[in-house]
Design an enzyme around this catalytic site. Structure first.
Site, PDB file in Angstrom:
ATOM      1  N   MET A  27       0.806  -1.212   0.000  1.00  6.96           N
ATOM      2  CA  MET A  27       0.000   0.000   0.000  1.00  6.96           C
ATOM      3  C   MET A  27       0.840   1.263   0.000  1.00  6.96           C
ATOM      4  O   MET A  27       0.407   2.301  -0.467  1.00  6.96           O
ATOM      5  CB  MET A  27      -0.910   0.010   1.235  1.00  6.96           C
ATOM      6  CG  MET A  27      -2.025  -1.030   1.178  1.00  6.96           C
ATOM      7  SD  MET A  27      -3.203  -0.685  -0.140  1.00  6.96           S
ATOM      8  CE  MET A  27      -3.981   0.807   0.467  1.00  6.96           C
ATOM      9  N   ASN A  49       8.075   9.284  10.818  1.00  2.00           N
ATOM     10  CA  ASN A  49       8.305   7.923  10.327  1.00  2.00           C
ATOM     11  C   ASN A  49       9.576   7.886   9.478  1.00  2.00           C
ATOM     12  O   ASN A  49       9.610   8.455   8.385  1.00  2.00           O
ATOM     13  CB  ASN A  49       7.089   7.467   9.512  1.00  2.00           C
ATOM     14  CG  ASN A  49       7.169   6.011   9.095  1.00  2.00           C
ATOM     15  OD1 ASN A  49       8.215   5.383   9.193  1.00  2.00           O
ATOM     16  ND2 ASN A  49       6.061   5.481   8.617  1.00  2.00           N
ATOM     17  N   CYS A 102       9.342   3.555   6.515  1.00  2.00           N
ATOM     18  CA  CYS A 102       8.354   2.875   5.683  1.00  2.00           C
ATOM     19  C   CYS A 102       9.063   2.043   4.611  1.00  2.00           C
ATOM     20  O   CYS A 102       9.816   2.583   3.806  1.00  2.00           O
ATOM     21  CB  CYS A 102       7.395   3.859   5.017  1.00  2.00           C
ATOM     22  SG  CYS A 102       6.150   3.010   4.024  1.00  2.00           S
ATOM     23  N   ASN A 110       8.661  -0.833  12.900  1.00  2.00           N
ATOM     24  CA  ASN A 110       7.838  -0.832  11.711  1.00  2.00           C
ATOM     25  C   ASN A 110       7.898  -2.243  11.118  1.00  2.00           C
ATOM     26  O   ASN A 110       8.614  -3.105  11.627  1.00  2.00           O
ATOM     27  CB  ASN A 110       8.347   0.206  10.713  1.00  2.00           C
ATOM     28  CG  ASN A 110       7.247   0.732   9.798  1.00  2.00           C
ATOM     29  OD1 ASN A 110       6.298   0.018   9.484  1.00  2.00           O
ATOM     30  ND2 ASN A 110       7.377   1.984   9.376  1.00  2.00           N
ATOM     31  N   THR A 148      -2.153  -4.947  13.071  1.00  2.00           N
ATOM     32  CA  THR A 148      -2.779  -6.032  12.319  1.00  2.00           C
ATOM     33  C   THR A 148      -4.113  -6.457  12.920  1.00  2.00           C
ATOM     34  O   THR A 148      -5.104  -6.632  12.208  1.00  2.00           O
ATOM     35  CB  THR A 148      -1.830  -7.242  12.235  1.00  2.00           C
ATOM     36  OG1 THR A 148      -0.603  -6.845  11.604  1.00  2.00           O
ATOM     37  CG2 THR A 148      -2.456  -8.365  11.423  1.00  2.00           C
TER      38      THR A 148
END
Length: 239
Positions: free
Chosen positions: A1, A57, A60, A123, A200
């Protein structure tokens, strides 16, 4: 994504409206494609009325053609140096998983230089490959992508534990990875986490997961005669 969303201005406006309604328990996660993107967004937050916690962040793994800043130690140092040259509000960083002891030590030495409020680790583990019925499952990078959930829990606990040992005590740790039950939360805190993030299971089961896991955690604490998380936070026994 990757990082699809409704754009920075939408979420900043949302956060400011939440503040006005009395909700100050907000995390604002920022992830730009370039340092300039991050500087621009953090500048807007700095100049706004936002009073929550911001997470930058650095990790990623799902942006095609873009490396993870958190694996480039010199670049991480330069990013934080530029950010803290102007940013004064509470700030933390989300980190990728590390696997070598020397890398833990190198990253901790950088993080300890700055007035960070927290780190989030980990992450997802980047460039995993998941196969189902002769086909890849993750897209768009030919099947390679970040993987989380129960698969990553041992790695997540190791990162929480190691940074708990190496970081200044005024830098809190948010544990993230493989949290499906109260037992998983308990283990993250036992390794040194001050807070625990759920991803999740939230995606799979919705917000009802929070009350379930909290109930399970309370039962574990009751069985062990613990009244607060400080009774066991960071107190993992070693041989």
């Amino acid at each position: 994504m990757g990082l699809p969303n409704l754009d920075f201005e939408f979420y900043l406006d949302y956060a400011l409206k939440e503040h006005k309604s009395g909700n100050d328990n907000l995390f604002f996660s920022v992830a730009g494609l370039t340092l300039e993107d991050n500087i621009e967004m953090l500048t807007q937050i700095e100049n706004s009325d936002f009073q929550g916690l911001v997470e930058l962040n650095l990790s990623c793994p799902n942006i095609p053609g873009k490396p993870q800043t958190g694996y480039d130690f010199d670049r991480t140092d330069e990013v934080l140096k530029q950010v803290f040259s102007f940013y004064t509000k509470p700030l933390g960083v989300k980190l990728p998983p590390y696997f070598d002891i020397v890398h833990f030590e190198m990253m901790a030495s950088i993080l300890n230089k700055y007035q960070l409020r927290f780190i989030t680790c980990i992450n997802s583990i980047g460039n995993a490959l998941y196969v189902e019925d002769e086909s890849v499952v993750i897209k768009p990078k030919g099947g390679f992508g970040g993987i989380g959930g129960a698969y990553v829990k041992p790695t997540a606990l190791a990162n929480v534990r190691m940074f708990h040992k190496l970081l200044k005590k005024d830098i809190s740790i948010i544990g993230c990875g493989g949290v499906e039950s109260g037992k998983d939360v308990f283990e993250h805190i036992l390794c040194g986490a001050s807070m625990v993030q759920i991803g999740t299971q939230l995606m799979k089961n919705g917000t009802k997961v929070f009350s379930k896991i909290l109930t399970e955690l309370k039962e574990i604490m009751k069985d062990k005669n613990y009244t607060t998380i400080l009774d066991f936070k960071g107190k993992l026994k070693e041989l």
